[in-house]
Design an enzyme around this catalytic site. Sequence first.
Site: not given
Ligand SMILES: Cc1cc2nc3c(=O)[nH]c(=O)nc-3n(C[C@H](O)[C@H](O)[C@H](O)COP(=O)(O)OP(=O)(O)OC[C@H]3O[C@@H](n4cnc5c(N)ncnc54)[C@H](O)[C@@H]3O)c2cc1C
Length: 420
Positions: A127, A129-130, A162, A245
């Site tokens: 995937q 996305y991020s 992942s 998902e």
């Molecule tokens: C084990 C694992 C596997 C993953 N696999 C994939 C994958 O295969 N493909 C992919 O695309 N992505 C993947 N991801 C990424 C995942 O989708 C993102 O880590 C997740 O969406 C959070 O984004 P960020 O890490 O940029 O954190 P941020 O968005 O920067 O968030 C940081 C903190 O701020 C908080 N926060 C942010 N916005 C808000 C809000 N509006 N209200 C309250 N709190 C908020 C969050 O909850 C978090 O605690 C994976 C992540 C992990 C941990």
Amino acid sequence: MDLSDSPEEATFRRTVRAWLGANVPRRTRHDALLPEPERVTRAKAWQRRVYDAGWLALAWPHEYGGQGADVVRQTIVNEEWVRARAPQLIGGMGIQMVGPTLIAHGTEAQRRRLLPKILTAEEIWCQGYSEPGAGSDLASLRTRAELCDDQFVVNGQKIWTSNAQFADWMFCLVRTDPEAPKHRGISYLLVDMHTPGITVRPLVQMTGDPGFNEVFFEDVRVPRANLVGQLHDGWTVANATLFHERNMLSSTTRTQQLFQRLVRRAQRHQRGGRPASEDAVVRQRLAGLAIRVETMRLEAYRQLTDTIRGRRPGINASVNKLVGCELNHDIARAALEILGDYAWLAKEDDRAADGGLWPIDFMFALGLIIGGGTAQVQKNIIAERGLGMPREVRPAPVAAVPGAAAPGPPAVPGTPGGAA
Ligand SMILES: Cc1cc2nc3c(=O)[nH]c(=O)nc-3n(C[C@H](O)[C@H](O)[C@H](O)COP(=O)(O)OP(=O)(O)OC[C@H]3O[C@@H](n4cnc5c(N)ncnc54)[C@H](O)[C@@H]3O)c2cc1C
């Protein structure tokens, strides 16, 4: 709803149980120590065997490799899966995320070309996305795709991808109209991971495993035929995948298996000269978790009833994701506390309980509270869309929470599968 099997369902259940009894591979503590290529090969072979036996994607149409069966049969397979302690499937992101998305939004050519190989594990999906600047605020993504004749030219970077290290395909969000409001200039592409210009750089997780990756795109050419949905309207399709998902990450099957493993561990582990499961405090802890696991199971049945009656799933996927992922983490935490000083021994250590899986599960479960939309983001969705509370104040004019509008087909509770 009557939860007992009809005579036909009982016969079906006996057949599935017999097959799993004869075919579930025996696992040893050395399995976790195998090098990744060997683990992947074995996992693909297991999925292929399950597929050949007819137990995969029961609800998918026949023409795409499914069984055209109802969701009750899928649920029976899931329940027997738990009972047999069968391994998860390596192709989970294909089977449970992009597969259902293509059935709903893909072209006929995409479905016929891609869906059968998802099921046979000949092609594994990841995937995209991020990005470094786009996680919870997914619509801020910047990976650019320019349409030149009948091809997109993709440049940019994904992160936390992942399984990209062995994936054959990626379902990917790209910006196709940089001038449009950020949710409206995104498209959903299917990218062959073997295309020139793609570089995959593994990131080591705190578990010590290279589970996810950075993926770089440099002038990567993707046929226009690989666009899913309308050009610039990828946000709608992206939300459909997010819905699937969240249900995948909150698999009832996986949580039940994990809890059963915890109970067996408590029965075997000695504390003060007797099994830990005889300790009053441990018993209380297990009872609390058992109630939560059972509640999750019954909630899955409630949602199954909704599905059969054609009711829309609403915010179910967010509730499932929040509850399931936090419960998995609490189960792993309970195991570590029961194990005491032995808890943190790594899988390479012969004295590690259950092949050293508990500390890995603890760390991995923590990651899944973040992956697929963090717990805080799910709480926002539940508060705003479910409870009708005031929206949080956000800088962007359009909803910035991925999945907030999540349309999609009704939930299928607890299907077997791997995790993002
Ligand atoms: C084990 C694992 C596997 C993953 N696999 C994939 C994958 O295969 N493909 C992919 O695309 N992505 C993947 N991801 C990424 C995942 O989708 C993102 O880590 C997740 O969406 C959070 O984004 P960020 O890490 O940029 O954190 P941020 O968005 O920067 O968030 C940081 C903190 O701020 C908080 N926060 C942010 N916005 C808000 C809000 N509006 N209200 C309250 N709190 C908020 C969050 O909850 C978090 O605690 C994976 C992540 C992990 C941990």
